[in-house]
Design an enzyme around this catalytic site. Structure first.
Site, short mmCIF file in Angstrom:
data_model
loop_
_atom_site.label_atom_id
_atom_site.label_comp_id
_atom_site.label_asym_id
_atom_site.label_seq_id
_atom_site.Cartn_x
_atom_site.Cartn_y
_atom_site.Cartn_z
N TYR A 1 -9.53 7.65 5.84
CA TYR A 1 -9.97 8.79 5.30
C TYR A 1 -11.36 8.31 4.58
O TYR A 1 -12.29 9.27 4.44
CB TYR A 1 -9.12 9.16 4.37
CG TYR A 1 -8.13 10.32 4.57
CD1 TYR A 1 -7.21 10.18 5.40
CD2 TYR A 1 -8.11 11.29 3.90
CE1 TYR A 1 -6.33 11.06 5.62
CE2 TYR A 1 -7.44 12.52 4.15
CZ TYR A 1 -6.54 12.29 5.05
OH TYR A 1 -5.65 13.50 5.58
N GLU B 1 4.70 4.75 3.29
CA GLU B 1 4.39 6.17 3.76
C GLU B 1 5.39 6.99 3.87
O GLU B 1 6.42 6.81 4.48
CB GLU B 1 3.71 5.82 5.15
CG GLU B 1 3.02 7.12 5.71
CD GLU B 1 2.25 8.17 4.98
OE1 GLU B 1 1.21 7.63 4.34
OE2 GLU B 1 2.75 9.18 4.68
N ASP C 1 -3.32 11.80 -2.15
CA ASP C 1 -3.53 13.30 -2.28
C ASP C 1 -3.92 13.90 -3.51
O ASP C 1 -2.94 13.37 -4.60
CB ASP C 1 -2.23 13.97 -1.64
CG ASP C 1 -1.74 13.60 -0.31
OD1 ASP C 1 -2.65 13.47 0.54
OD2 ASP C 1 -0.63 13.61 -0.01
N THR D 1 -10.65 2.66 4.91
CA THR D 1 -9.27 3.27 5.46
C THR D 1 -9.98 4.55 6.18
O THR D 1 -11.11 4.87 6.60
CB THR D 1 -8.53 4.12 4.27
OG1 THR D 1 -9.17 5.38 3.83
CG2 THR D 1 -8.41 3.04 3.04
N LYS E 1 -3.84 21.19 -8.66
CA LYS E 1 -3.27 22.14 -9.88
C LYS E 1 -2.55 21.31 -10.92
O LYS E 1 -1.59 20.36 -10.57
CB LYS E 1 -2.15 22.90 -9.12
CG LYS E 1 -2.91 23.93 -8.04
CD LYS E 1 -2.02 24.95 -7.66
CE LYS E 1 -2.74 26.08 -6.71
NZ LYS E 1 -1.68 26.60 -5.84
N ASN F 1 9.60 6.96 -0.09
CA ASN F 1 8.64 7.87 -1.03
C ASN F 1 8.23 7.09 -2.43
O ASN F 1 9.21 6.30 -2.81
CB ASN F 1 9.70 8.94 -1.54
CG ASN F 1 8.95 10.02 -2.42
OD1 ASN F 1 7.92 9.75 -2.97
ND2 ASN F 1 9.41 11.49 -2.49
N GLU G 1 0.98 -1.11 0.16
CA GLU G 1 0.04 0.07 0.02
C GLU G 1 0.76 1.29 -0.08
O GLU G 1 1.67 1.32 0.85
CB GLU G 1 -0.81 -0.10 1.13
CG GLU G 1 -2.10 1.33 1.11
CD GLU G 1 -2.64 1.44 2.34
OE1 GLU G 1 -2.75 0.65 3.22
OE2 GLU G 1 -3.80 2.28 2.30
C1 LIG Z 1 -4.92 11.64 2.07
S1 LIG Z 1 -3.82 10.38 3.14
C2 LIG Z 1 -4.59 9.15 2.89
C3 LIG Z 1 -4.28 8.10 4.08
C4 LIG Z 1 -5.02 6.63 4.21
N1 LIG Z 1 -4.37 6.04 2.79
C5 LIG Z 1 -6.20 6.56 4.24
O1 LIG Z 1 -6.95 6.46 3.18
O2 LIG Z 1 -6.79 6.98 5.33
C6 LIG Z 1 -2.47 10.51 1.56
C7 LIG Z 1 -1.16 9.62 2.39
O3 LIG Z 1 -0.40 9.45 1.54
C8 LIG Z 1 0.87 9.85 1.71
N2 LIG Z 1 1.73 10.22 0.68
C9 LIG Z 1 1.59 11.10 -0.34
N3 LIG Z 1 2.74 11.26 -1.17
C10 LIG Z 1 3.35 10.02 -0.97
C11 LIG Z 1 4.54 9.52 -1.43
N4 LIG Z 1 5.21 10.26 -2.72
N5 LIG Z 1 4.88 8.44 -1.06
C12 LIG Z 1 4.45 7.90 0.17
N6 LIG Z 1 3.50 8.35 0.63
C13 LIG Z 1 2.80 9.40 0.19
C14 LIG Z 1 0.76 11.18 2.71
O4 LIG Z 1 1.81 11.20 3.63
C15 LIG Z 1 -0.69 10.74 3.27
O5 LIG Z 1 -0.39 9.95 4.39
#
Ligand SMILES: C[S@@+](CC[C@H](N)C(=O)[O-])C[C@H]1O[C@@H](n2cnc3c(N)ncnc32)[C@H](O)[C@@H]1O
Length: 221
Positions: free
Chosen positions: A195, A69, A118, A193, A122, A96, A44
């Protein structure tokens, strides 16, 4: 996700070094050694506080799960859960998504989950969207033949973008598009999840997209 850094998190990371790795370049191609078995490995990306992957790991002891994460503080909430449960088929990674090809070898991952990524609305930030072509290319490399990508979101713009991006990629086949997951047959067995629960509580529809790559890898993607 903006989460305030808490002192308990530093202590937790220090005390549970066997449960996670930061930027695991040296584990590329060696994840079976971490899990000490040859079970398939599911990933994930952007696991956040990790309720989804924890439940998935509990439900499927015959598979291994990696929660990737970028935000250490978000992952600390998952680490706190894992420090109590100590599920042997779940491992945490601070890293990342941009570097997945450096953490996993070709075909090492058997399924990929992207939950409530996310949206980066934009257009100048398109490359940061986890379903942008640059990311699909990286996923293709690490995913095994027949692996699926399961993407859930509340964000209609990102959903349409992701459908379009995948539909435009000759190597990707879309298996499912669902505009109201919670009120459909696909909801059976669906794990929410953090969110997802928040948006569902507000009565917002949840969108689901499933896809996979065609068997042959070529240079284009
Ligand atoms: C909006 S949250 C959703 C969290 C979880 N998946 C949920 O549905 O509850 C998006 C997550 O993706 C992580 N994230 C964003 N860009 C990322 C990247 N390039 N690599 C790893 N994680 C990333 C953020 O830090 C954040 O915790």
């Amino acid at each position: 996700m903006r989460i305030k850094r808490r002192p308990w998190a530093d202590e937790l990371y220090a005390e549970n070094q066997d449960l996670f790795r930061k930027f695991p370049y040296d584990l590329r191609g060696k994840w079976h050694e971490v899990f000490k078995n040859n079970q398939p490995i599911e990933l994930e990306i952007g696991a956040g506080k990790g309720g989804f992957i924890t439940q998935l790991a509990q439900n499927n002891p015959n598979k291994n799960y990696i929660a990737l994460e970028i935000n250490e503080m978000a992952l600390a909430y998952l680490l706190r859960k894992q420090a109590e449960k100590r599920l042997t088929n779940l491992f945490l990674v601070v890293g990342n998504a941009d570097e997945v090809g450096q953490y996993f070898a070709e075909g090492e991952v058997s399924n990929l989950y992207l939950n409530f990524s996310d949206p980066w609305p934009k257009s100048k930030h398109e490359k940061r969207r986890l379903t942008a072509p640059n990311f699909l290319r990286k996923y293709h490399q690490i995913l095994a033949t027949d692996a699926t990508i399961q993407f859930k979101t509340d964000n209609q713009g990102l959903f349409i973008y992701s459908i379009t991006t995948m539909a435009n990629e000759p190597e990707v086949l879309i298996d499912k598009i669902n505009f109201d997951l919670h009120h459909s047959d696909d909801n059976v067995g669906n794990i929410r999840t953090e969110y997802e629960q928040k948006f569902a509580d507000k009565g917002q529809p949840i969108y689901l997209l499933k896809s996979h790559f065609k068997e042959e890898k070529n240079e284009r993607i």
